[in-house]
Design a protein around this motif. Structure first.
Motif, PDB file in Angstrom:
ATOM      1  N   PHE A  69       2.449  -0.323  10.918  1.00  0.00           N
ATOM      2  CA  PHE A  69       1.801   0.840  10.330  1.00  0.00           C
ATOM      3  C   PHE A  69       2.808   1.917   9.952  1.00  0.00           C
ATOM      4  N   ALA A  70       3.916   1.996  10.657  1.00  0.00           N
ATOM      5  CA  ALA A  70       4.981   2.887  10.204  1.00  0.00           C
ATOM      6  C   ALA A  70       5.480   2.428   8.836  1.00  0.00           C
ATOM      7  N   LYS A  71       5.583   1.117   8.675  1.00  0.00           N
ATOM      8  CA  LYS A  71       5.961   0.567   7.368  1.00  0.00           C
ATOM      9  C   LYS A  71       4.906   0.879   6.312  1.00  0.00           C
ATOM     10  N   ASP A  72       3.621   0.690   6.663  1.00  0.00           N
ATOM     11  CA  ASP A  72       2.548   0.942   5.695  1.00  0.00           C
ATOM     12  C   ASP A  72       2.482   2.415   5.304  1.00  0.00           C
ATOM     13  N   ALA A  73       2.690   3.303   6.282  1.00  0.00           N
ATOM     14  CA  ALA A  73       2.679   4.734   5.969  1.00  0.00           C
ATOM     15  C   ALA A  73       3.822   5.097   5.023  1.00  0.00           C
ATOM     16  N   LEU A  74       4.976   4.475   5.247  1.00  0.00           N
ATOM     17  CA  LEU A  74       6.116   4.726   4.363  1.00  0.00           C
ATOM     18  C   LEU A  74       5.855   4.181   2.965  1.00  0.00           C
ATOM     19  N   VAL A  75       5.233   3.011   2.887  1.00  0.00           N
ATOM     20  CA  VAL A  75       4.879   2.435   1.581  1.00  0.00           C
ATOM     21  C   VAL A  75       3.874   3.328   0.867  1.00  0.00           C
ATOM     22  N   ALA A  76       2.862   3.826   1.615  1.00  0.00           N
ATOM     23  CA  ALA A  76       1.869   4.714   1.014  1.00  0.00           C
ATOM     24  C   ALA A  76       2.519   5.990   0.497  1.00  0.00           C
ATOM     25  N   ASP A  77       3.498   6.496   1.235  1.00  0.00           N
ATOM     26  CA  ASP A  77       4.186   7.715   0.822  1.00  0.00           C
ATOM     27  C   ASP A  77       4.987   7.494  -0.460  1.00  0.00           C
ATOM     28  N   LYS A  78       5.618   6.336  -0.572  1.00  0.00           N
ATOM     29  CA  LYS A  78       6.496   6.075  -1.724  1.00  0.00           C
ATOM     30  C   LYS A  78       5.750   5.548  -2.944  1.00  0.00           C
TER      31      LYS A  78
END
Length: 452
Positions: A36-45
Motif C-alpha cells: 500500500f505504500a507502493k500504491d499510495a506512491l503510484v496514486a500520487d505520481k
C-alpha cells in the motif's frame, strides 16, 4: 467462558496450525503495508491516468497467468508431496519437488514466449475502449513484463514446496520484495515516474523473490551426488499422477482466474479510468483478504493434505468447519467497516497528488459493493483447499467454468446500470454461489469416503 470452549482455545493457541496462521497473517499484513505504500506512491505520481490504466490492465494479464499456473501444478503437487513423504520418506518427496519445479519452469518459459509473440493481438482484443497510442503502450508493457511471469511463477511453485513442508516464514515474507523494488524504482526515478518505472521495479523485485526461494529450497535438499544423479535420470513414479491431476486444475484455473481479466476488460469498455478505479477498490479489499483468506489457504492446505493422506475424514470435516467459522467471523466486522468508512479509507490511502476527491468518490462507490465479497471469498478459499486435497478435480473444473460464465453475464447485466460498481457486485454474487456449492460438495465427498 464455557469449559469446552476454554479447552478448545487452549489447545488451538499452542498448535502448529494456529501459530503458522498467525505468523503468515502478520507477515502478509507487513507485505500489504509495503504494497500500500507502493500504491499510495503510484496514486500520487500517476493518479488514474491512461498510462496507469494500460499498466494495470497488462499486469492483470500476468496476474491471471500466474494464478492459472499456480492453480495447476502446485495445487496437485502439495497432496502428492504430503502422501509421498508420509509413506516413502523425505528424500523421495524431495525428488518429486525438484522434478515438478523443473517441469513448471519449462511451462512458464513456453507461456512467456507465447504471450510475447501474441501481445499485439491480445491487447487489441481486450482493449476496445483504448486509443491506438494507449494500445501501443500496452503492447510494449506486456512484453516488458514477461520476465516477471517466469520469476514470480517459479517462485510460487517453490513457495508451495516450502509450505508443504510447513515452512511458512520465508514463503510469506519473500513476496514483499516485489513492492519494495517498485517503491525503490519510483524513488530513484524522482519526477520522471512512468509505467516503465513500474515495469522495471516489478521485474527486479520478482527476480529477488525467486533468488530468495531458490536459496531456501536448496538448503533443504540432500547434498549427495548420487541422489542428484538419481533425481535427474529417473522420473519419480508419482510425477505422472501429479501432472495428470494438474491438468483439470489448470483448465479450471483458466476459467476461475480469468474473472480478473474479464472484469478489467469489461471495465475498459466504460468511461476512462474505470480499470484503475476497479483496481484501487480491489487493493483495499485485499487488506482484509491478506490476513484471512491468504494465510488460511497457505497454512491449512498442508494440514488438509495430511488428513487426507491419513484417511482421517472426521478430523478433516471438523477442521473445515472450525477454520471457516473462525476466519469468517473475524472478517465480517472488517467488511462492515469497509462499507461504512469507504470514502474515508480511500481518502487516507490514496488521495494525494494526481489522485483527487473525485477519484476518491468513484473508488469508494465501487468499494462498497466489492467489500461484501470478502466473507464469501474466505469461505470459498478454505473449502477449495479441502476439495483440492480430496483431488476433486472434475468438480473444480465444472465450478470454474460455471463461475466464469456467471461472472461475465452478471457483469454485462449490472455494469449497464451501475458502471464499475456493477462489476464489483457481480464478483460478490459469484463468490457467494461458489462458496456455498464448494462447501456442500466437500461434505458430500467426505461422507462418501467415510462410507467406503
Amino acid at each position: 467462558m464455557p469449559a469446552p470452549l476454554r479447552s478448545l482455545l487452549a489447545r488451538g493457541a499452542g498448535s502448529a496450525m494456529v501459530s503458522g496462521f498467525v505468523l503468515v497473517a502478520v507477515l502478509t499484513m507487513v507485505g500489504k503495508i509495503v504494497a500500500f505504500a507502493k500504491d499510495a506512491l503510484v496514486a500520487d505520481k500517476l493518479g488514474t491516468a491512461d498510462e496507469l490504466d494500460a499498466f494495470m490492465l497488462v499486469f492483470g494479464f500476468f496476474t491471471f497467468a500466474c494464478s492459472v499456473l499456480a492453480g495447476g501444478l502446485p495445487e496437485s503437487f502439495v497432496p502428492a508431496y504430503a502422501e509421498l513423504r508420509e509413506r516413502r520418506g523425505l528424500r523421495r518427496a524431495s525428488r518429486l519437488g525438484v522434478q515438478c519445479a523443473a517441469f513448471h519452469c519449462t511451462v512458464l518459459l513456453a507461456c512467456g514466449g507465447l504471450l510475447a509473440l501474441t501481445a499485439p493481438w491480445v491487447v487489441q482484443w481486450t482493449t476496445r475502449g483504448f486509443t491506438p497510442a494507449k494500445q501501443t503502450l500496452a503492447v510494449g508493457l506486456l512484453r516488458g513484463l514477461v520476465p516477471f511471469l517466469l520469476c514470480f511463477g517459479l517462485a510460487q511453485q517453490l513457495g508451495a514446496w516450502l509450505r508443504a513442508g510447513k515452512t511458512f516464514l520465508l514463503a510469506a515474507a519473500a513476496p514483499m520484495l516485489v513492492p519494495l523494488a517498485i517503491v525503490t524504482a519510483m524513488l530513484l526515478a524522482g519526477d520522471q515516474v512512468s509505467a516503465w518505472t513500474l515495469v522495471s521495479g516489478t521485474v527486479w523485485g520478482s527476480a529477488a523473490y525467486l533468488a530468495a526461494m531458490l536459496a531456501a529450497v536448496s538448503r533443504r535438499l540432500p547434498r549427495r551426488l548420487s541422489w542428484w544423479r538419481c533425481t535427474l535420470r529417473h522420473a519419480e513414479p508419482l510425477l505422472r499422477l501429479v501432472l495428470r491431476n494438474a491438468m483439470p486444475f489448470l483448465i479450471g484455473g483458466v476459467a476461475f482466474s480469468s474473472a480478473v481479466v474479464v472484469d478489467q476488460t469489461m471495465a475498459a469498455w466504460l468511461t476512462a479510468g474505470s480499470v484503475a478505479v476497479l483496481g484501487y477498490s480491489d487493493k483495499v479489499c485485499a487488506i482484509v483478504l491478506s490476513v484471512t483468506a491468504g494465510p488460511a489457504a497457505d497454512v491449512l492446505f498442508p494440514h488438509f493434505a495430511e488428513l487426507v493422506a491419513r484417511r482421517d475424514w472426521h478430523g478433516l470435516r471438523r477442521r473445515l468447519f472450525t477454520s471457516a467459522g473462525i476466519i469468517v467471523s473475524a472478517a465480517l466486522p472488517m467488511t462492515l467497516l469497509l462499507c461504512l468508512l469507504a470514502p474515508w479509507i480511500v481518502s487516507i490511502l490514496f488521495e494525494r497528488g494526481a489522485f483527487g476527491p473525485q477519484d476518491t468518490q468513484r473508488v469508494a462507490e465501487v468499494l462498497r459493493y466489492a467489500a461484501f465479497q470478502i466473507p464469501f471469498y474466505i469461505l470459498g478459499t478454505v473449502a477449495a483447499r479441502v476439495a483440492v486435497s480430496l483431488q476433486a478435480s472434475r468438480f473444480m473444473l465444472v465450478t470454474a467454468f460455471g463461475a466464469l460464465v456467471l461472472n461475465a453475464s452478471l457483469n454485462w447485466l449490472l455494469m449497464r446500470h451501475l458502471g464499475a460498481a456493477g462489476i464489483a457486485l457481480s464478483t460478490t454474487i459469484v463468490h457467494f454461489i461458489c462458496a456455498i456449492v464448494t462447501c456442500i460438495t466437500c461434505l458430500m465427498v467426505i461422507r462418501r469416503k467415510e462410507a467406503a
